[in-house]
Design a protein around this motif. Structure first.
Motif, PDB file in Angstrom:
ATOM      1  N   ALA A   1       0.835  -1.206   0.000  1.00 38.53           N
ATOM      2  CA  ALA A   1       0.000   0.000   0.000  1.00 38.53           C
ATOM      3  C   ALA A   1       0.867   1.253   0.000  1.00 38.53           C
ATOM      4  N   LEU A   2       1.944   1.240   0.760  1.00 41.90           N
ATOM      5  CA  LEU A   2       2.840   2.398   0.803  1.00 41.90           C
ATOM      6  C   LEU A   2       3.530   2.599  -0.548  1.00 41.90           C
ATOM      7  N   ASN A   3       3.930   1.504  -1.185  1.00 38.46           N
ATOM      8  CA  ASN A   3       4.541   1.616  -2.521  1.00 38.46           C
ATOM      9  C   ASN A   3       3.554   2.191  -3.526  1.00 38.46           C
ATOM     10  N   THR A   4       2.306   1.752  -3.463  1.00 38.36           N
ATOM     11  CA  THR A   4       1.278   2.266  -4.372  1.00 38.36           C
ATOM     12  C   THR A   4       1.055   3.758  -4.137  1.00 38.36           C
ATOM     13  N   ALA A   5       0.929   4.138  -2.874  1.00 37.42           N
ATOM     14  CA  ALA A   5       0.727   5.551  -2.554  1.00 37.42           C
ATOM     15  C   ALA A   5       1.920   6.393  -2.991  1.00 37.42           C
ATOM     16  N   ALA A   6       3.123   5.876  -2.798  1.00 37.32           N
ATOM     17  CA  ALA A   6       4.326   6.616  -3.197  1.00 37.32           C
ATOM     18  C   ALA A   6       4.368   6.807  -4.711  1.00 37.32           C
ATOM     19  N   GLY A   7       4.009   5.771  -5.462  1.00 41.25           N
ATOM     20  CA  GLY A   7       3.988   5.883  -6.914  1.00 41.25           C
ATOM     21  C   GLY A   7       2.970   6.892  -7.394  1.00 41.25           C
ATOM     22  N   GLN A   8       1.787   6.864  -6.805  1.00 38.73           N
ATOM     23  CA  GLN A   8       0.744   7.810  -7.193  1.00 38.73           C
ATOM     24  C   GLN A   8       1.121   9.238  -6.812  1.00 38.73           C
ATOM     25  N   LEU A   9       1.738   9.406  -5.669  1.00 38.41           N
ATOM     26  CA  LEU A   9       2.183  10.732  -5.253  1.00 38.41           C
ATOM     27  C   LEU A   9       3.268  11.266  -6.182  1.00 38.41           C
ATOM     28  N   HIS A  10       4.178  10.394  -6.583  1.00 39.09           N
ATOM     29  CA  HIS A  10       5.242  10.787  -7.511  1.00 39.09           C
ATOM     30  C   HIS A  10       4.643  11.227  -8.849  1.00 39.09           C
ATOM     31  N   GLU A  11       3.665  10.470  -9.352  1.00 34.34           N
ATOM     32  CA  GLU A  11       3.003  10.834 -10.611  1.00 34.34           C
ATOM     33  C   GLU A  11       2.250  12.152 -10.475  1.00 34.34           C
ATOM     34  N   ALA A  12       1.587  12.373  -9.352  1.00 32.03           N
ATOM     35  CA  ALA A  12       0.839  13.615  -9.143  1.00 32.03           C
ATOM     36  C   ALA A  12       1.788  14.812  -9.088  1.00 32.03           C
ATOM     37  N   ARG A  13       2.930  14.636  -8.458  1.00 30.39           N
ATOM     38  CA  ARG A  13       3.906  15.726  -8.399  1.00 30.39           C
ATOM     39  C   ARG A  13       4.463  16.034  -9.782  1.00 30.39           C
ATOM     40  N   ALA A  14       4.715  15.004 -10.569  1.00 29.51           N
ATOM     41  CA  ALA A  14       5.211  15.223 -11.928  1.00 29.51           C
ATOM     42  C   ALA A  14       4.160  15.935 -12.774  1.00 29.51           C
ATOM     43  N   GLN A  15       2.905  15.541 -12.627  1.00 23.98           N
ATOM     44  CA  GLN A  15       1.824  16.190 -13.373  1.00 23.98           C
ATOM     45  C   GLN A  15       1.677  17.647 -12.937  1.00 23.98           C
ATOM     46  N   ARG A  16       1.779  17.906 -11.652  1.00 16.16           N
ATOM     47  CA  ARG A  16       1.682  19.277 -11.155  1.00 16.16           C
ATOM     48  C   ARG A  16       2.810  20.141 -11.715  1.00 16.16           C
ATOM     49  N   ALA A  17       4.014  19.591 -11.778  1.00 12.60           N
ATOM     50  CA  ALA A  17       5.150  20.331 -12.327  1.00 12.60           C
ATOM     51  C   ALA A  17       4.925  20.632 -13.812  1.00 12.60           C
ATOM     52  N   GLU A  18       4.382  19.678 -14.541  1.00 12.33           N
ATOM     53  CA  GLU A  18       4.100  19.873 -15.966  1.00 12.33           C
ATOM     54  C   GLU A  18       3.045  20.962 -16.152  1.00 12.33           C
ATOM     55  N   LEU A  19       2.000  20.928 -15.343  1.00 13.96           N
ATOM     56  CA  LEU A  19       0.956  21.957 -15.435  1.00 13.96           C
ATOM     57  C   LEU A  19       1.506  23.337 -15.074  1.00 13.96           C
ATOM     58  N   GLU A  20       2.397  23.399 -14.111  1.00 11.78           N
ATOM     59  CA  GLU A  20       3.009  24.675 -13.740  1.00 11.78           C
ATOM     60  C   GLU A  20       3.849  25.217 -14.890  1.00 11.78           C
ATOM     61  N   ASP A  21       4.579  24.351 -15.578  1.00 13.02           N
ATOM     62  CA  ASP A  21       5.359  24.784 -16.746  1.00 13.02           C
ATOM     63  C   ASP A  21       4.443  25.316 -17.847  1.00 13.02           C
ATOM     64  N   GLN A  22       3.342  24.610 -18.092  1.00 13.77           N
ATOM     65  CA  GLN A  22       2.393  25.066 -19.108  1.00 13.77           C
ATOM     66  C   GLN A  22       1.777  26.407 -18.722  1.00 13.77           C
ATOM     67  N   ARG A  23       1.460  26.590 -17.442  1.00 11.44           N
ATOM     68  CA  ARG A  23       0.895  27.855 -16.975  1.00 11.44           C
ATOM     69  C   ARG A  23       1.873  29.003 -17.192  1.00 11.44           C
TER      70      ARG A  23
END
Length: 111
Positions: A49-71
């Motif tokens: 469960a911790l590995n799954t949460a860590a992977g999803q958090l990592h993906e969310a952070r990467a997506q947030r960084a991409e959206l910030e670059d686009q903004r």
């Protein structure tokens, strides 16, 4: 130390200590920490469960960084367009647009 203590330490305490460190790493935005496999089913479930949460958090952070670059790119493009002579000249020639009013001399109402 007894055999039970050794087994408990090896199969429960070590994996739990590794999970604790992995959770602290997630809190400071470090990358996912690989967790050791556990033989105790409940400990293995928590690790999974911790590995799954860590992977999803990592993906969310990467997506947030991409959206910030686009903004930033979008705001930069808009700011550039607002500074161009063509656009500023258009606004100077249409005083009604600056105040939010329609002006027939600028093409509003034609048609």
């Amino acid at each position: 130390m007894s055999a039970t203590g050794i087994l408990l330490g090896r199969h429960v305490v070590r994996p739990l200590a590794a999970m604790s460190q992995a959770a602290r790493n997630l809190a400071v935005q470090e990358g996912p920490t690989p967790l050791p496999t556990a033989r105790v089913r409940e400990v293995a479930d928590v690790a999974s469960a911790l590995n799954t949460a860590a992977g999803q958090l990592h993906e969310a952070r990467a997506q947030r960084a991409e959206l910030e670059d686009q903004r930033r790119l979008f705001i930069g493009a808009i700011a550039h367009d607002l500074r161009t002579p063509l656009f500023t000249g258009f606004l100077r020639g249409c005083p009604g647009l600056q105040a939010g009013e329609e002006s027939e001399s600028c093409g509003a109402g034609q048609g």
